[in-house]
Scaffold this active site. Structure first.
Site, PDB file in Angstrom:
ATOM      1  CB  CYS A 187      -1.690  -6.245  -8.749  1.00 49.21           C
ATOM      2  SG  CYS A 187      -2.369  -4.598  -9.368  1.00 49.21           S
ATOM      3  CG  HIS A 226       7.708   4.059   0.733  1.00 45.32           C
ATOM      4  ND1 HIS A 226       8.354   3.962  -0.383  1.00 45.32           N
ATOM      5  CD2 HIS A 226       7.056   3.050   1.004  1.00 45.32           C
ATOM      6  CE1 HIS A 226       7.844   2.805  -1.029  1.00 45.32           C
ATOM      7  NE2 HIS A 226       6.926   2.419   0.176  1.00 45.32           N
TER       8      HIS A 226
END
Length: 421
Positions: free
Chosen positions: A50, A93
């Site tokens: 989401c 990352h």
């Protein structure tokens, strides 16, 4: 070939953009299964939640990773919403994502299971190989290490979870407790979910609009009660949580005093998470009543967030070290096919020449043949030792291309054909 990540998240794109470009599992699987249709794109994992949509890839220079992403979402994403990292930055990352350092809620645990699922889907679609298999396994391990060696996931950093943890602590556990919730909005539902996660026995839901209470109750396995009857039923609950949008107090001192009389003095725990407040502050002065409001909870959240931020410093160190270690390993991975090819060719030559010699010396004993076998193996190993060391030492330096090209030139099929004949 390079490691790449292309994506957007809560820091680069608002919710209306993220929800528009979220990738369904069906589209995700189809895209991975058709990876061969994109030149220069050899491996890929798609992480879609989401709060983020990301593609991790092993891709050649100039490879259209952007096109792959656009095809997945069936549209074109404004590049202003995207970030793109290569190689070392890409690895760090991913490790930060798996550790919960890049999440909307610092240290949240759900993202690690989402990273695992994304990798599992990609692997089952045969969209991963050595590079991404290594990268994701190491990232998942680093995420687990962060949660084991730091306290980044300890303590609540949301009002709803802090409210429940507070009740759990003050009441000595919630397994045999029940609660009444006034309100059926998002915050009320989140609080109910946290209560259930802590093992709460029963939840009653009251709302001015009964149908909304019934809708929420059906979602959480609770029981809806009419607003006007709620306080009467509260004689038997342990916790009352208020989260309405009312502009005035919905729980008044006189009501609470009557409630405490019906309860025979048995204590009750109020948590008011509404703004403006639902519970008159005077209620907290009634004997047997414990009352916490939003300010009390936000101070707890702030302290917990500061604690998580301190732990995040330790987590970042783990992430940086583990990401650097896997990238160091990748420096050598690209030379493995060349070194394996070199070793294989040398072994073929050794076996062929040994076979010729043994055919000319038919009277050698088994022990003598073994000695000859060992001697030729040592010779080959010693001859290859220095080229292998030079090649390994050059990984990640300006000299790596020189040594790689030199070995390829020296051991082409043509050279081997001449040397072997």
């Amino acid at each position: 070939m390079h490691l790449k990540v292309l994506g957007l998240n809560h820091t680069t794109a608002p919710i209306e953009v993220r929800e528009k470009f979220s990738i369904s599992k069906e589209a995700l699987r189809r895209g991975l299964e058709n990876l061969d249709g994109y030149d220069g794109l050899s491996e890929a994992v798609i992480l879609s939640t989401c709060n983020r949509s990301e593609i991790y890839a092993v891709a050649a220079d100039g490879c259209a990773v952007h096109q792959f992403l656009n095809d997945l979402i069936g549209g074109v994403i404004d590049k202003n919403f995207l970030y793109e990292f290569d190689d070392d930055t890409c690895a760090e990352h991913l490790f930060a994502v798996a550790a919960g350092l890049d999440s909307l809620v610092l240290g949240e645990g759900q993202i690690l299971s989402q990273v695992k699922e994304a990798y599992t889907i990609a692997k089952s679609a045969q969209a991963t190989s050595t590079i991404l298999n290594t990268l994701f396994n190491r990232a998942i391990a680093a995420g687990k290490k962060v949660r084991t060696e730091t306290k980044i996931a300890y303590n609540s950093v949301s009002v709803s979870s802090a409210a429940v943890e507070l009740a759990n602590k003050k009441l000595g556990g919630l397994a045999d407790k029940s609660a009444l919730i006034f309100g059926a909005g998002k915050m009320a539902q989140l609080t109910a979910q946290h209560l259930l996660a802590h093992g709460l026995k029963k939840i009653f839901v009251a709302n001015h609009h009964l149908e909304r209470a019934e809708d929420m109750a059906s979602k959480i396995g609770g029981q809806a009660v009419a607003w006007e009857d709620a306080f009467t039923g509260a004689a038997h609950v342990d916790i009352i949580i208020t989260s309405t949008g009312a502009p005035h107090y919905v729980v008044k001192p006189w009501q609470t005093q009557q409630l405490m009389t019906r309860r025979g003095g048995r204590g009750i725990f109020f948590i008011d998470i509404a703004v403006p407040r639902d519970v008159d502050p005077e209620v907290g002065k009634i004997k047997g009543v414990t009352l916490y409001n939003i300010d009390d909870l936000e101070s707890v959240v702030e302290k917990n967030l500061q604690a998580r931020q301190r732990e995040a410093l330790l987590a970042k160190k783990i992430v940086a070290e583990d990401a650097a270690a896997v990238m160091e390993r990748f420096k050598y991975l690209k030379f493995q096919p060349l070194m394996a090819n070199l070793s294989e060719r040398a072994e073929q030559m050794r076996q062929r020449e040994l076979k010729k010699i043994l055919s000319k010396l038919p009277n050698l004993t088994n022990d003598e043949q073994k000695i000859l076998e060992q001697m030729t193996r040592r010779i080959v190993r010693k001859l290859l030792r220095m080229p292998m060391m030079k090649l390994n030492a050059s990984a990640g330096t300006d000299a790596e291309n020189f040594y790689a090209q030199a070995l390829k030139a020296l051991f082409t099929d043509e050279v081997n054909f001449i040397a072997e004949n």
